[in-house]
Design an enzyme around this catalytic site. Sequence first.
Site, short mmCIF file in Angstrom:
data_model
loop_
_atom_site.label_atom_id
_atom_site.label_comp_id
_atom_site.label_asym_id
_atom_site.label_seq_id
_atom_site.Cartn_x
_atom_site.Cartn_y
_atom_site.Cartn_z
N ASP A 1 -36.21 -55.68 -48.21
CA ASP A 1 -34.85 -55.58 -48.76
C ASP A 1 -33.79 -55.77 -47.68
O ASP A 1 -33.89 -55.20 -46.59
CB ASP A 1 -34.63 -54.17 -49.35
CG ASP A 1 -34.79 -54.14 -50.85
OD1 ASP A 1 -34.79 -55.21 -51.49
OD2 ASP A 1 -34.92 -53.02 -51.38
N ASP B 1 -35.40 -50.72 -49.98
CA ASP B 1 -34.48 -49.78 -49.34
C ASP B 1 -34.52 -48.42 -50.04
O ASP B 1 -33.89 -47.46 -49.57
CB ASP B 1 -33.06 -50.35 -49.26
CG ASP B 1 -32.45 -50.62 -50.63
OD1 ASP B 1 -33.16 -50.49 -51.65
OD2 ASP B 1 -31.25 -50.97 -50.68
N SER B 2 -35.30 -48.31 -51.11
CA SER B 2 -35.56 -47.00 -51.71
C SER B 2 -36.17 -46.06 -50.67
O SER B 2 -36.18 -44.84 -50.87
CB SER B 2 -36.49 -47.13 -52.92
OG SER B 2 -37.65 -47.86 -52.59
N LYS C 1 -35.15 -59.54 -50.21
CA LYS C 1 -34.58 -59.26 -51.54
C LYS C 1 -33.13 -58.84 -51.35
O LYS C 1 -32.82 -58.12 -50.39
CB LYS C 1 -35.36 -58.17 -52.27
CG LYS C 1 -34.76 -57.84 -53.65
CD LYS C 1 -35.70 -57.06 -54.53
CE LYS C 1 -35.77 -55.60 -54.24
NZ LYS C 1 -34.48 -54.86 -54.35
N GLU D 1 -34.02 -54.34 -63.19
CA GLU D 1 -34.17 -52.88 -63.13
C GLU D 1 -33.30 -52.20 -64.19
O GLU D 1 -32.16 -52.62 -64.44
CB GLU D 1 -33.77 -52.36 -61.73
CG GLU D 1 -33.81 -50.83 -61.65
CD GLU D 1 -33.80 -50.26 -60.24
OE1 GLU D 1 -33.79 -51.02 -59.26
OE2 GLU D 1 -33.83 -49.00 -60.15
N GLU E 1 -29.57 -57.55 -53.84
CA GLU E 1 -29.05 -57.17 -55.16
C GLU E 1 -27.82 -58.00 -55.49
O GLU E 1 -27.01 -58.28 -54.62
CB GLU E 1 -28.69 -55.68 -55.17
CG GLU E 1 -29.88 -54.77 -54.99
CD GLU E 1 -29.51 -53.29 -55.02
OE1 GLU E 1 -28.37 -52.95 -55.39
OE2 GLU E 1 -30.39 -52.48 -54.68
O1 KIV Z 1 -35.75 -50.51 -53.17
C1 KIV Z 1 -36.65 -50.60 -54.02
O2 KIV Z 1 -37.70 -49.96 -53.95
C2 KIV Z 1 -36.44 -51.53 -55.13
C3 KIV Z 1 -37.45 -51.52 -56.24
C4 KIV Z 1 -37.40 -50.27 -57.00
C5 KIV Z 1 -37.34 -52.71 -57.09
O3 KIV Z 1 -35.49 -52.24 -55.14
#
Ligand code: KIV
Length: 273
Positions: free
Chosen positions: A88, A49-50, A118, A187, A120
């Site tokens: 994510d 989600d970055s 993924k 992280e 968090e």
């Molecule tokens: O969203 C993302 O890119 C991440 C990575 C930096 C681990 O969670």
Amino acid sequence: MSTPTRTKRTTPAMIEAMKGKQPIVSLTAYTTPIARLIDAHCDLLLVGDSLGMVLYGMESTVGVTLEMMIAHGQGVMRGVKNACVIVDLPFGSYQESKEQAFRNAARILKETGCDGVKLEGGEEMAETVSFLTSRGIPVFGHVGLMPQQVNTTGGYRSLGRSDKEADKIRRDARAIDNAGAFAVVIEGTIEPLAREITAALSIPTIGIGASPACDGQILVSDDMLGLFNEFKPRFVKHFAELAPIVSKAAEDYAAEVRARTFPGMEHTFQPKR
Ligand code: KIV
């Protein structure tokens, strides 16, 4: 060492089995062309989600939607032949209940064809991780610095310096391991703590701003390529400097259009004789 050739896509179970054997190579990917270029060299590609910050210029990942993640997940899947692809779950799509998390994770798997999701969180998400994994959804955990919580934690700083903070990260990582995740991102966590957690867990740890001792590493591909240049955190290494190359290409193009030297006749179509 060059990347070994693979004959089939890597699965979450194969990633889990790599602990203690070989370092796990991961990068983020958000689009088909980048996925095509980096797939052969990676064990795992994360549609992170970055992308909200990297591609859309958002100030945090909080505004990223499920629809954005699905669209980019589909794009990445079109470019991948080798790596395990994880998408994510964005902020607000899983924290409400384990049922909400299952519904949205299942939608991501069905609509993208990716290998897992993924999310968090540590102790507070363990029940959800267990609910998903026991119902056929591979889960990649994420502990330490959790960017989706920026509004309550107050920023992006490395964690684990106080005993209280370190204990919480230890408990989070253990809870995600016990809940059945196949691997976990650590992280922005001080190095000795990330090293200690890696030794203590049964699943692989994938570090970003963590420790060389982690079982694998992940970077945001635009950071690694030197494309996202607004700031460079300490944990980022540029393996290329593409930003000035892109800027120079645009400058050269603009100059040629203005001078009427591009396009040349060789770039035009002529009637057939
Ligand atoms: O969203 C993302 O890119 C991440 C990575 C930096 C681990 O969670």
